[in-house]
Write an enzyme that holds these catalytic residues in place. Structure first.
Site, PDB file in Angstrom:
ATOM      1  N   LYS A  11      22.895  40.101   6.233  1.00  0.00           N
ATOM      2  CA  LYS A  11      21.691  40.580   5.370  1.00  0.00           C
ATOM      3  C   LYS A  11      21.414  39.702   4.456  1.00  0.00           C
ATOM      4  CE  LYS A  11      22.228  44.449   7.586  1.00  0.00           C
ATOM      5  NZ  LYS A  11      21.181  44.776   8.825  1.00  0.00           N
ATOM      6  N   SER A  28      18.267  43.266  13.254  1.00  0.00           N
ATOM      7  CA  SER A  28      17.700  43.552  11.700  1.00  0.00           C
ATOM      8  C   SER A  28      17.469  42.587  10.992  1.00  0.00           C
ATOM      9  CB  SER A  28      19.084  44.188  11.138  1.00  0.00           C
ATOM     10  OG  SER A  28      20.165  43.323  11.247  1.00  0.00           O
TER      11      SER A  28
END
Length: 251
Positions: free
Chosen positions: A99, A58
Site C-alpha cells: 500500500k 488495489s
C-alpha cells in the site's frame, strides 16, 4: 641452407609474442573488472532488495495484477508520506500487503466535503497516481498515533486498506510492520522500470517519500560486468583462433 631458411621463417613470429602476452594481460584485467562489476552489482541487489508479486488490483494503475516488483529492505522509521511499502500486520490478516503511506505518526488524515478529497493536517493532497479521481469512499478523520502509519491503495474504489480497519487503532499499522519500500517493477517486461517518486506530499512538513536507492546503478553494473566478460572473452577467442590459423598457414 635449410636451417637458415627455418630461422628466417621463424623470425616474424618472435616480435609478436610480447604483444600476445600484453593482449592476454589486458584481457585478464578486463575480465577481472567485469567480474567485480557483476558480483558487486548482484551483491547489492541480493542483499538489499527482495522481489514481491502483486496479487490484486488495489494499487492499480501504479502496480497491476501479476506485476513483480523489487523492494528495498527498510524499517518503518525511514519511510515517509507517498512511499509504497510492503508490510505485514496481524490485524490485517498477517499477510504481506502493498500500500501507499499517506500519513505518519502525529498526522491527522481525513476525507472531507462532497469530493471526499484526501487531506493531511488540513491540507488537501493532489494525488495524480489514483486510478480514478473524484469521491474515494466514505468520509473519515483519523489522528495517527506515534510510531504508526496510515496506508491506502491507489485504486481507492477496490482497496482493502486503512479505511477498512478503522475500528482497530484507527486503521493504522505499526511502522515496524514495514519490511521494504517498493522501487521498481521488473516483470512483465513491458512494465519494467523504476517507480516515479511522488511529490504529492512535499508541501506538508514532515517525512516525505524517499529518493531511489542504489537499485538502478547496481543493475547497470551487473549488466555491464556481464557484457564486458562476454565481449572480452569473445574477442580473445577470435584473436586466438586467428593466431592458430596463421600458424597453420605458416607451417
Amino acid at each position: 641452407m635449410s636451417s637458415v631458411v627455418e630461422q628466417t621463417a621463424g623470425r616474424p613470429a618472435a616480435p609478436a609474442r610480447p604483444r600476445h602476452r600484453l593482449a592476454a594481460v589486458l584481457q585478464g584485467v578486463a575480465i577481472a573488472f567485469g567480474l567485480v562489476l557483476l558480483i558487486g552489482g548482484f551483491a547489492v541487489i541480493a542483499i538489499g532488495y527482495r522481489p514481491y508479486n502483486i496479487p490484486t488490483a488495489s494499487m492499480s494503475p501504479t502496480l497491476q495484477i501479476g506485476d513483480t516488483v523489487i523492494a528495498r529492505k527498510t524499517d518503518g522509521g525511514s519511510v515517509g508520506r507517498g512511499d509504497i511499502v510492503v508490510f505485514k500486520d496481524q490485524a490485517w490478516g498477517d499477510e504481506l500487503m502493498v500500500k501507499r503511506v499517506v500519513a505518519v505518526g502525529g498526522d491527522t488524515v481525513a476525507t472531507t466535503g462532497d469530493d471526499r478529497r484526501l487531506t493531511v493536517n488540513g491540507k488537501p493532497v493532489d494525488e495524480p497516481y489514483l486510478a480514478a479521481q473524484g469521491p474515494q469512499g466514505a468520509t473519515f478523520s483519523v489522528t495517527v498515533p506515534p510510531g504508526r502509519l496510515f496506508l491506502l491503495g491507489d485504486n481507492r474504489l477496490a482497496s482493502l486498506d486503512s479505511r477498512t480497519h478503522l475500528e482497530v487503532d484507527g486503521g493504522t499499522v505499526p511502522a515496524d510492520a514495514v519490511q521494504a519500500r517498493v522501487e521498481a517493477t521488473v516483470m512483465p517486461f513491458g512494465r519494467m522500470g523504476e517507480l516515479v517518486r511522488t511529490g504529492a506530499f512535499d508541501a506538508i512538513p514532515g517525512p516525505k517519500a524517499g529518493e531511489p536507492g542504489p537499485l538502478l546503478p547496481a543493475a547497470a553494473a551487473t549488466v555491464a560486468g556481464a557484457a564486458l566478460i562476454v565481449v572480452t572473452s569473445a574477442v580473445g577467442g577470435v584473436a586466438g583462433l586467428a593466431r592458430r590459423l596463421r600458424r597453420g598457414r605458416a607451417s
